[in-house]
Scaffold this motif. Structure first.
Motif, PDB file in Angstrom:
ATOM      1  N   LEU A  18       0.854  -1.178   0.000  1.00  0.00           N
ATOM      2  CA  LEU A  18       0.000   0.000   0.000  1.00  0.00           C
ATOM      3  C   LEU A  18       0.895   1.234   0.000  1.00  0.00           C
ATOM      4  CD1 LEU A  18      -2.713  -0.926   2.661  1.00  0.00           C
ATOM      5  CD2 LEU A  18      -2.980  -0.841   0.172  1.00  0.00           C
ATOM      6  N   ASN A  19       0.447   2.267  -0.688  1.00  0.00           N
ATOM      7  CA  ASN A  19       1.105   3.574  -0.617  1.00  0.00           C
ATOM      8  C   ASN A  19       0.157   4.503   0.116  1.00  0.00           C
ATOM      9  OD1 ASN A  19       2.826   3.896  -3.870  1.00  0.00           O
ATOM     10  ND2 ASN A  19       3.064   2.413  -2.227  1.00  0.00           N
ATOM     11  N   HIS A  20       0.542   4.900   1.308  1.00  0.00           N
ATOM     12  CA  HIS A  20      -0.285   5.881   2.027  1.00  0.00           C
ATOM     13  C   HIS A  20       0.201   7.269   1.634  1.00  0.00           C
ATOM     14  CE1 HIS A  20      -2.476   3.302   4.921  1.00  0.00           C
ATOM     15  NE2 HIS A  20      -1.503   2.470   4.640  1.00  0.00           N
ATOM     16  N   TRP A  21      -0.693   8.086   1.158  1.00  0.00           N
ATOM     17  CA  TRP A  21      -0.313   9.461   0.847  1.00  0.00           C
ATOM     18  C   TRP A  21      -0.584  10.314   2.096  1.00  0.00           C
ATOM     19  CZ3 TRP A  21      -2.424  10.534  -4.813  1.00  0.00           C
ATOM     20  CH2 TRP A  21      -1.644   9.792  -5.727  1.00  0.00           C
ATOM     21  N   ASP A  22      -0.018   9.876   3.212  1.00  0.00           N
ATOM     22  CA  ASP A  22      -0.305  10.491   4.506  1.00  0.00           C
ATOM     23  C   ASP A  22       0.806  11.462   4.895  1.00  0.00           C
ATOM     24  OD1 ASP A  22      -2.160   8.447   4.280  1.00  0.00           O
ATOM     25  OD2 ASP A  22      -1.977   7.792   6.362  1.00  0.00           O
ATOM     26  N   MET A  79       6.762  -2.065 -11.697  1.00  0.00           N
ATOM     27  CA  MET A  79       5.647  -2.435 -10.832  1.00  0.00           C
ATOM     28  C   MET A  79       4.452  -1.562 -11.149  1.00  0.00           C
ATOM     29  SD  MET A  79       6.960  -1.103  -7.090  1.00  0.00           S
ATOM     30  CE  MET A  79       5.603  -1.741  -6.106  1.00  0.00           C
ATOM     31  N   MET A  80       3.277  -2.111 -10.961  1.00  0.00           N
ATOM     32  CA  MET A  80       2.039  -1.387 -11.227  1.00  0.00           C
ATOM     33  C   MET A  80       1.713  -0.470 -10.055  1.00  0.00           C
ATOM     34  SD  MET A  80      -0.669  -0.748 -12.945  1.00  0.00           S
ATOM     35  CE  MET A  80      -1.000  -1.961 -14.218  1.00  0.00           C
ATOM     36  N   GLU A  81       1.202   0.721 -10.381  1.00  0.00           N
ATOM     37  CA  GLU A  81       0.629   1.576  -9.339  1.00  0.00           C
ATOM     38  C   GLU A  81      -0.838   1.818  -9.674  1.00  0.00           C
ATOM     39  OE1 GLU A  81       2.784   5.164  -8.223  1.00  0.00           O
ATOM     40  OE2 GLU A  81       0.909   6.202  -7.766  1.00  0.00           O
ATOM     41  N   PHE A  82      -1.715   1.299  -8.834  1.00  0.00           N
ATOM     42  CA  PHE A  82      -3.149   1.592  -8.939  1.00  0.00           C
ATOM     43  C   PHE A  82      -3.519   2.589  -7.848  1.00  0.00           C
ATOM     44  CE2 PHE A  82      -3.798  -2.870 -10.789  1.00  0.00           C
ATOM     45  CZ  PHE A  82      -4.079  -2.411 -12.066  1.00  0.00           C
ATOM     46  N   GLN A  83      -4.611   3.311  -8.085  1.00  0.00           N
ATOM     47  CA  GLN A  83      -5.091   4.211  -7.033  1.00  0.00           C
ATOM     48  C   GLN A  83      -6.365   3.615  -6.435  1.00  0.00           C
ATOM     49  OE1 GLN A  83      -6.702   8.187  -7.918  1.00  0.00           O
ATOM     50  NE2 GLN A  83      -5.287   9.058  -6.437  1.00  0.00           N
ATOM     51  N   GLY A  96      -0.651   0.040  -4.367  1.00  0.00           N
ATOM     52  CA  GLY A  96      -1.992   0.622  -4.410  1.00  0.00           C
ATOM     53  C   GLY A  96      -2.037   1.837  -3.509  1.00  0.00           C
ATOM     54  N   VAL A  97      -2.468   2.976  -4.052  1.00  0.00           N
ATOM     55  CA  VAL A  97      -2.573   4.188  -3.237  1.00  0.00           C
ATOM     56  C   VAL A  97      -3.779   4.002  -2.310  1.00  0.00           C
ATOM     57  CG1 VAL A  97      -2.858   6.673  -3.231  1.00  0.00           C
ATOM     58  CG2 VAL A  97      -1.554   5.565  -5.069  1.00  0.00           C
ATOM     59  N   PHE A 148      -5.600  -8.633  -6.330  1.00  0.00           N
ATOM     60  CA  PHE A 148      -4.927  -8.464  -7.632  1.00  0.00           C
ATOM     61  C   PHE A 148      -3.409  -8.405  -7.464  1.00  0.00           C
ATOM     62  CE2 PHE A 148      -9.139  -7.322  -9.222  1.00  0.00           C
ATOM     63  CZ  PHE A 148      -9.126  -7.945 -10.458  1.00  0.00           C
ATOM     64  N   ALA A 149      -2.939  -7.895  -6.348  1.00  0.00           N
ATOM     65  CA  ALA A 149      -1.493  -7.871  -6.121  1.00  0.00           C
ATOM     66  C   ALA A 149      -0.974  -9.298  -5.924  1.00  0.00           C
ATOM     67  CB  ALA A 149      -1.163  -7.001  -4.910  1.00  0.00           C
ATOM     68  N   TRP A 150      -1.791 -10.114  -5.326  1.00  0.00           N
ATOM     69  CA  TRP A 150      -1.435 -11.527  -5.136  1.00  0.00           C
ATOM     70  C   TRP A 150      -1.479 -12.268  -6.472  1.00  0.00           C
ATOM     71  CZ3 TRP A 150      -0.340 -14.422  -0.639  1.00  0.00           C
ATOM     72  CH2 TRP A 150      -0.405 -15.815  -0.781  1.00  0.00           C
ATOM     73  N   ASP A 151      -2.528 -11.970  -7.229  1.00  0.00           N
ATOM     74  CA  ASP A 151      -2.702 -12.635  -8.524  1.00  0.00           C
ATOM     75  C   ASP A 151      -3.217 -11.635  -9.554  1.00  0.00           C
ATOM     76  OD1 ASP A 151      -3.202 -14.143 -10.715  1.00  0.00           O
ATOM     77  OD2 ASP A 151      -4.821 -15.335  -9.839  1.00  0.00           O
ATOM     78  N   PRO A 152      -2.312 -11.055 -10.330  1.00  0.00           N
ATOM     79  CA  PRO A 152      -2.741 -10.053 -11.319  1.00  0.00           C
ATOM     80  C   PRO A 152      -3.685 -10.621 -12.380  1.00  0.00           C
ATOM     81  CG  PRO A 152      -0.371  -9.927 -10.952  1.00  0.00           C
ATOM     82  CD  PRO A 152      -0.852 -11.168 -10.259  1.00  0.00           C
ATOM     83  N   GLU A 153      -3.821 -11.946 -12.400  1.00  0.00           N
ATOM     84  CA  GLU A 153      -4.780 -12.528 -13.356  1.00  0.00           C
ATOM     85  C   GLU A 153      -6.099 -12.893 -12.678  1.00  0.00           C
ATOM     86  OE1 GLU A 153      -2.391 -15.225 -16.217  1.00  0.00           O
ATOM     87  OE2 GLU A 153      -1.037 -14.638 -14.608  1.00  0.00           O
ATOM     88  N   ALA A 154      -6.321 -12.357 -11.502  1.00  0.00           N
ATOM     89  CA  ALA A 154      -7.582 -12.604 -10.787  1.00  0.00           C
ATOM     90  C   ALA A 154      -8.749 -12.043 -11.597  1.00  0.00           C
ATOM     91  CB  ALA A 154      -7.533 -11.950  -9.410  1.00  0.00           C
ATOM     92  N   LYS A 155      -9.940 -12.515 -11.267  1.00  0.00           N
ATOM     93  CA  LYS A 155     -11.143 -12.058 -11.962  1.00  0.00           C
ATOM     94  C   LYS A 155     -11.956 -11.162 -11.028  1.00  0.00           C
ATOM     95  CE  LYS A 155     -10.376 -14.183 -15.780  1.00  0.00           C
ATOM     96  NZ  LYS A 155      -9.180 -13.462 -16.201  1.00  0.00           N
ATOM     97  N   ALA A 156     -12.334 -10.018 -11.549  1.00  0.00           N
ATOM     98  CA  ALA A 156     -13.018  -9.031 -10.711  1.00  0.00           C
ATOM     99  C   ALA A 156     -14.317  -9.575 -10.122  1.00  0.00           C
ATOM    100  CB  ALA A 156     -13.308  -7.774 -11.526  1.00  0.00           C
ATOM    101  N   ASP A 157     -15.035 -10.395 -10.886  1.00  0.00           N
ATOM    102  CA  ASP A 157     -16.319 -10.854 -10.332  1.00  0.00           C
ATOM    103  C   ASP A 157     -16.111 -11.867  -9.206  1.00  0.00           C
ATOM    104  OD1 ASP A 157     -15.440 -12.739 -12.139  1.00  0.00           O
ATOM    105  OD2 ASP A 157     -17.374 -12.997 -13.142  1.00  0.00           O
TER     106      ASP A 157
END
Ligand code: BDP
Length: 702
Positions: free
Chosen positions: A159-163, A388-392, A443-444, A469-478
């Protein structure tokens, strides 16, 4: 088979997240009881203790009594152990595939007794296995014949905390920072432990405590003591702490005249600072850096490259096995190049020039966490550099805390996109650039000190989904949403069905009422709250919404083909070709890559203008549909959380209509076309919407 949880009438406020452990119905309890009759956990490490505590807590919640702890195996025992434990001797268990963080859960017969084994190569793996086992029960799955093996596909899941140190959270909509720096290190809020539990449950193994717009003071000795206290709370849960490094810290803290990364004194300062950090926190994870971006200091101030800056820190971290996460979110001041192109232009030539312990952290899209963006052209374009991916997770551009927008679908879209360089974005992230190279995802965070952690009940789903998704980037959203819905709202199909329907359509609804058909960044200035498509007077061109939509009498959209900025040339030829042609570009990215006339014929046969209006209304309609679904759940979920969601949906509807009306009023003033039949004109004229100001909207930078 689904056993179901008892429907609970008690008030809930959302604090328990996905670890609610509600009492089971008696039939379910009776079914599970023979398979969870006692606990045998030989290890004595802090992590095994955390696993045992969690199992005990879960058992007490769901079965209403403590779980018996035994030294010897008995029928129905649950064994929690690490590979090599004498208890597991003789069992051929496939540990090799599990790596460091993986686990297996297996029904087995041991010394003639039927048991369930939960084990990993490390205690941390065993802990993850315990959380998975509890999830099986929480979500009503059978546990009689288990044979599960799972391992994370990425190593660094942070996690990225923008704190900020004063408690303000940049782009935070869930209250203040949960880090109470003032009371640390003496007072460790019990909440920190719950934070660690919630993260370990979803496989997150690191947390960057501070904002990327960094403050050098976090590196002061007194603050490092506070960080040390947090690290001690997180350690049993396998979570490492990381900090953001302000590039000019050698000047601000060290009294040096420069922060030039090639200056020996600067290098010595960082080396000694980093050595000091490791004296205080021996398992410190490393540093995250935002450099030469939006006014932050960086190596370019000294005419050095990003690689030179990152490598200086990497060299100092390497002896301690620490990493540098160096952000690629750059767009230079005074640069006329399409902002979409700038990060690629600056970073791609540096491929292969970063040290092995540097990860370049790239946002999912080239602009900035918009409701929809095509994947970032850097993915696949730096084959010799770990990206590495950065999601918000926090919804800066998707309605803050109140709009229900499940981001799992957005992340699945980004991760499954085919880069053709080769493979999907997920594969790019998972593939080590060389044996032993590091991989990761950030992830922010959307976490604050609100009781419900995330500012809304449904925003918890985004924190949860990020971990998955960080554990498995091929996970399914549903599938991820289904797990979350069951753990959060219960297993009743009459609840899970509507909740899933709401979630799965929710992000597209936001796209529709804010930025349909590939529009981007139409948000108001600074806080990004509400619509501002007309804004044209900000200092830098790319700060203005008009820069992105380019609405004019001749049409709308940003030409990024060869006739325009040619940003498409940064993608693989297959991608550039597909998105560069009006015949093959998907409607969803049309205006991102093309400037088309208002009367352009869409594949549906409608004009672009009509299609645009229809999208805005479709978005608003989805919010109404969510309200109807939610209304049907009254009495089926606890009253307190139900009422909060109902009220937030009402806010969302008001704001969706605001977005729709303001956008249509503005674009109609340029397109000068009538609305398609059956679509109502905006409630007010354009000036009305332009006059709305919300100077105190939360989460602003600074
Ligand atoms: C933008 C935010 C800003 C951040 C910046 C970043 O508006 O507050 O500092 O991204 O990622 O989305 O550095």
């Amino acid at each position: 088979m689904c056993f179901g949880l008892a429907n609970h009438a008690l008030a809930e406020d959302g604090y328990d997240l996905w670890l609610r452990y509600q009492p089971l119905e008696s039939a379910a309890r009776a079914r599970y009881a023979p398979r969870i009759a006692a606990l045998v956990a030989p290890g004595e490490s802090a992590t095994i203790r955390a696993a045992v505590d969690e199992l005990d807590r879960g058992y007490r919640g769901m079965f209403g009594q403590p779980l018996a702890r035994r030294q010897v195996v008995q029928d129905g025992a649950v064994l929690v152990a690490r590979a090599g434990a004498p208890l597991l001797a003789g069992l051929e268990l496939p540990f090799a595939k599990l790596g460091n963080g993986g686990y297996l859960i297996r029904s087995a017969t041991l010394h003639g007794k039927r048991v369930t084994i939960i084990a990993g190569n490390t205690d941390q793996g065993a802990l993850y296995g315990v959380f998975r086992f509890l999830k099986l029960i929480q979500t009503g799955q059978p546990i009689d014949a288990l044979d599960i093996a799972d391992a994370p596909k990425l190593q660094v899941r942070v996690l990225n905390h923008w704190d900020n140190l004063n408690g303000h959270v940049e782009r935070g909509y869930a209250g203040l920072s949960i880090w109470d720096w003032q009371k640390l290190p003496r007072f460790n809020d019990p909440r920190y432990t719950d934070y660690a539990r919630a993260n370990a449950a979803i496989g997150i193994n690191g947390t960057v405590l501070t904002n990327v717009n960094a403050n050098a003071d976090i590196l002061r000795p007194d603050y490092l003591e506070k960080v040390k206290a947090l690290a001690a709370v997180f350690r049993p849960y396998g979570i490492r702490v990381y900090l953001t490094a302000r590039f000019s810290a050698p000047i601000e803290l060290g009294g040096l005249k420069t922060a030039d990364p090639l200056d020996p004194q600067v290098r010595a300062w960082w080396k000694s600072k980093i050595d000091e950090i490791y004296t205080v926190i021996p398992d410190f994870g490393g540093l995250l850096v935002k450099a030469n971006s939006e006014g932050q200091p960086g190596p370019a101030d000294y005419h050095r490259t990003h690689a030179e800056g990152a490598n200086m820190l990497a060299d100092a971290l390497a002896p301690h096995h620490g990493i540098v996460m160096w952000r690629a979110f750059v767009y230079a001041a005074e640069n006329a190049e399409d902002r979409h192109k700038q990060a690629y232009t600056e970073f791609q030539p540096l491929d292969g020039k970063f040290r092995d312990n540097v990860l370049v952290q790239v946002k999912n899209g080239a602009i900035d966490f918009q409701p929809r963006e095509p994947f970032h052209p850097l993915f696949g374009a730096m084959p010799h550099t770990p990206l590495m991916m950065e999601f918000q997770i926090t919804k800066e551009y998707l309605g803050f805390a109140t709009h229900l927008a499940y981001l799992g679908t957005m992340w699945e879209e980004a991760l499954s996109a085919d880069t053709h360089r080769p493979g999907s974005v997920a594969k790019v992230l998972e593939t080590q650039v060389e044996p032993g190279a590091v991989t990761g995802m950030a992830g922010v965070a959307n976490i604050g000190n609100d009781r419900n952690w995330s500012g809304s009940q449904f925003d918890q789903a985004n924190w949860y989904a990020f971990g998955r998704f960080a554990w498995d980037p091929e996970a399914k959203a549903d599938a991820v949403a289904r797990d979350w819905a069951r753990m959060t709202w219960g297993n009743d199909p009459a609840v899970v069905g509507p909740v899933l329907r709401m979630m799965m359509g929710s992000r597209e609804a936001v796209v529709d009422y804010m930025t349909p058909l590939g529009l981007g960044h139409q948000m108001a200035t600074g806080h990004h709250y509400g619509p501002g498509p007309w804004i044209a007077d900000l200092k830098r061109p790319e700060w203005n919404p008009v820069y992105y939509a380019r609405a004019a009498p001749d049409g709308i959209g940003f030409d990024r083909t060869r006739t325009g900025s040619d940003a498409l040339s940064q993608y693989a030829p297959e991608v550039a070709k597909a998105w560069g042609s009006l015949d093959t570009v998907p409607d969803s990215l049309l205006l991102w890559f093309h400037h088309v006339p208002w009367d352009y014929r869409m594949k549906s046969g409608r004009t672009l203008w009509d299609a645009l209006v229809i999208h805005y209304d479709t978005g608003v309609d989805h919010v109404r549909a969510m309200q109807a679904d939610w209304a049907g759940l009254r009495g089926k979920v606890d009253a307190q959380r139900w009422a909060e969601v109902r009220d937030f949906l009402a806010i969302q509807l008001d704001e969706a209509i605001w977005w729709r009306d303001a956008s249509i009023a503005y674009f109609q003033s340029i397109a000068k076309r009538p609305l398609p039949a059956g679509h109502k004109p905006p409630a007010h004229d354009l000036d009305y919407y332009k006059a709305i100001t919300t100077p105190y909207a939360p989460g602003q930078a600074g």
